[in-house]
Design a protein around this motif. Structure first.
Motif, mmCIF file in Angstrom:
data_model
loop_
_atom_site.group_PDB
_atom_site.id
_atom_site.type_symbol
_atom_site.label_atom_id
_atom_site.label_comp_id
_atom_site.label_asym_id
_atom_site.label_seq_id
_atom_site.Cartn_x
_atom_site.Cartn_y
_atom_site.Cartn_z
ATOM 1 N N LEU A 2 -28.791 -13.995 -7.428
ATOM 2 C CA LEU A 2 -28.587 -13.027 -6.356
ATOM 3 C C LEU A 2 -28.419 -11.626 -6.920
ATOM 4 O O LEU A 2 -28.726 -10.640 -6.249
ATOM 5 N N CYS A 21 -29.835 -9.263 -3.902
ATOM 6 C CA CYS A 21 -29.211 -9.759 -2.675
ATOM 7 C C CYS A 21 -27.698 -9.696 -2.750
ATOM 8 O O CYS A 21 -27.023 -9.688 -1.716
ATOM 9 N N ASN A 72 -32.119 -10.432 -7.857
ATOM 10 C CA ASN A 72 -32.978 -9.978 -6.756
ATOM 11 C C ASN A 72 -32.270 -9.023 -5.816
ATOM 12 O O ASN A 72 -32.765 -8.737 -4.734
ATOM 13 N N ASP A 112 -26.161 -6.994 -0.685
ATOM 14 C CA ASP A 112 -26.261 -6.991 0.774
ATOM 15 C C ASP A 112 -24.886 -6.808 1.394
ATOM 16 O O ASP A 112 -23.893 -7.321 0.883
#
Lengths: 354, 249
Positions: free
Chosen positions: A336, A341, A339, A344
């Motif tokens: 995570l 993420c 990438n 987020d």
């Protein structure tokens, strides 16, 4: 709208889905923020293309407060446009970061919407009647020949198809160097705050050409920067009190009566780190992405990457409740991180009847 | 890539390679993985060439991660060790490891079973059991492969793991010293290095401002050789440079 595993008494299920369900979604249509108004009758969504779409609940039975009426599109308008900062040679995204409704005072609805740099106050009003029977004008607007006017009449209102109009009433600009992440309306219904990564400003809803800086955590030397503001909110009842959360997982409660610049907090909420879960990603996942007061003002809810925590304002050293939202991601933090993420941001909110 | 290719080879039974070396190839050591995370983070910080202002929160969090790693490496003493062990390998090796880690983590997430892991662990342990009298204490050498196999990033017992990884790193370097000078290059010789030239990547980024960094990693094709362990001090200078860029933007 909602989906989550239910247990015990509460069953969660999807009630209604709006928009494209397939994978082929235009970038500009991606919804970036959602917000119910105070009654729940209206739901505003902001998207990456700078548009606001408001949904209204069907009023099948006005006496029913928790009706499960369907929501239909009520109004759509372009709130923000892309801009270009010539000084920095950078684009300013039109993506709507936050929407907040003002409490309703008259027939019209008001909301604040913001992108990275500019906050706008929008008035949404209904028009379901129009005047007819002017003496000097025809129905289509053309002026009548005055010599043909032989009698006078009083124009009357006749019903027409409902028209919902949105108009910008205030534009609050040029007060933020960094990206605005939060706006929050004060309980005095006259002022509101806007927060970016390093500063929080206090505005008066009627005054657009100036704001007061109430929090500034920018270090003298930017290379020493290790912590940013991630969210901020006014207390629902106490108009001098607000909180702001940080990327290090802390929440600071400030009182504006203490000093003009609230750099020193009145309370600091922080849970000690669990040493058994320590990793290089501990700080990143502790970053708080949203903070919300309960309606009573006694509690606040925070959201970090993996959990939701409920805090009692009277206890600073740990939350009173912790809910793991997706604990299974803890073992995948490396991917995570790769990438992106892990960066987020998630929002959280209280039930209407908390 | 790196791991998959070598695992297949090891499945065939690389009896001629010492257990320790096989262990390195299949399961990157904690220090190697940490170095990879460091490099990945530096690349993330640098790949902010977008038309829109980079996300300050994200940049600060990545910079803090980099600082954490460097602090730990300084405390461990691996900072110095890596400098002295420099055999001309470039940072691209560490980027290779990064890719391995994240792919294997993803594979784990997808539930892909990699049978070689189990085999490897046993080989590693048995080889270690034989070598234990020569090198380290038995307890730590047996523990090390188990720790290596578990997800290295999430340290459950940091103190214990640190000690074990440090010891396994010591073992590795000791073994390497005993071997020919080219052994470290052999370690990475199977790797396709074309993706991971940091300079090319950065140059590529300047001209392709809107590329996601994973996409850009796949488009490079400039050949490089298995080079030295790069100068970590230059990484620190890079970090200062990056923070300067952030400040200016």
């Amino acid at each position: 709208f909602l989906g989550a595993g239910g247990g015990n008494d509460i069953q969660w299920c999807f009630s209604q889905v709006k928009g494209a369900v397939d994978d082929d979604v235009a970038e500009a249509d991606i919804i970036s923020t959602v917000e119910f108004n105070h009654s729940g009758e209206l739901l505003a969504t902001g998207d990456k293309g700078g548009r606001v779409v408001i949904f209204q609940q069907e009023q099948e039975n006005k006496t029913q407060s928790h009706s499960r009426g369907e929501y239909n599109v009520y109004s759509t308008f372009q709130s923000h446009e892309p801009e270009f900062d010539y000084l920095k040679s950078l684009e300013i995204e039109e993506k709507i970061n936050k929407i907040r409704w003002l409490p309703q005072k008259n027939a019209a609805q008001f909301l604040l919407s913001t992108n990275d740099k500019t906050i706008k106050l929008w008035k949404i009003s209904e028009r379901d009647k129009r005047p007819e029977g002017y003496n000097l004008k025809e129905e289509d607007g053309r002026y009548r020949d005055p010599t043909t006017v032989t009698t006078l009449r009083v124009p009357v209102f006749r019903p027409m198809d409902l028209m919902v109009e949105a108009s910008p009433r205030r534009i609050f600009a040029n007060a933020h160097t960094y990206h605005i992440n939060s706006i929050s309306i004060n309980s005095d219904y006259e002022t509101y705050l806007s927060a970016d990564d390093l500063r929080i400003n206090l505005w008066h809803l009627e005054i657009t050409d100036r704001s007061f800086n109430i929090v500034d955590i920018k270090p003298a030397n930017m290379e020493e920067l290790t912590e940013v503001i991630t969210a901020a909110e006014f207390h629902p009842n106490s108009c001098s009190t607000f909180v702001y959360s940080s990327s290090k997982g802390t929440i600071r409660l400030c009182d504006m009566r203490a000093s003009a610049l609230c750099d020193r907090h009145s309370k600091l909420f922080e849970e000690p780190e669990d040493p058994s879960n320590r990793s290089f990603f501990s700080e990143i996942i502790s970053s708080i992405s949203d903070v919300k007061f309960s309606h009573s003002g006694r509690y606040m809810m925070t959201r970090d990457y993996l959990s939701v925590k409920i805090w009692d304002l009277n206890m600073e050293n740990r939350p009173v409740e912790t809910y793991q939202v997706h604990e299974y991601l803890r073992s995948k933090l490396c991917s995570l991180y790769e990438n992106d993420c892990i960066f987020d941001k998630f929002e959280c909110c209280w039930n209407g009847s908390d | 890539m790196f791991v998959r290719g070598l695992k297949r080879k090891c499945f065939d039974g690389e009896e001629d390679i010492e257990g320790t070396l096989a262990g390195i190839k299949a399961i990157p050591s904690y220090n190697l993985q940490r170095q990879s995370l460091l490099d990945m983070s530096l690349v993330k910080l640098q790949l902010c060439h977008m038309l829109v202002e980079p996300n300050l929160c994200r940049s600060v969090l990545i910079a803090n991660t980099v600082r954490q790693i460097q602090e730990e490496m300084t405390q461990d003493g691996t900072w110095q060790m890596i400098n002295t062990q420099s055999t001309g390998q470039a940072s691209l090796d560490r980027l290779v490891s990064t890719d391995i880690l994240c792919r294997s983590a993803r594979d784990q997430a997808e539930g892909k079973h990699v049978p070689a892991y189990g085999t490897f662990n046993k080989d590693f342990e048995s080889d270690h059991a034989q070598d234990s009298s020569e090198t380290m204490s038995t307890a730590s050498s047996v523990q090390a492969p188990r720790n290596l196999q578990s997800n290295v990033w999430e340290m459950e017992n940091p103190q214990e793991n640190k000690g074990n990884f440090q010891k396994s790193l010591d073992q590795i370097f000791e073994t390497l010293e005993n071997k020919s000078p080219n052994s470290v290059e052999d370690l990475f010789s199977e790797v396709d290095n074309s993706y991971y030239d940091l300079d090319t990547m950065l140059t590529g980024m300047m001209s392709n401002t809107k590329m996601g960094h994973c996409d850009s990693l796949e488009t490079f094709s400039s050949p490089t050789n298995a080079a030295s362990n790069s100068n970590c001090k230059s990484d620190l200078n890079d970090l200062d440079h990056i923070v300067e860029i952030l400040v200016e933007s």
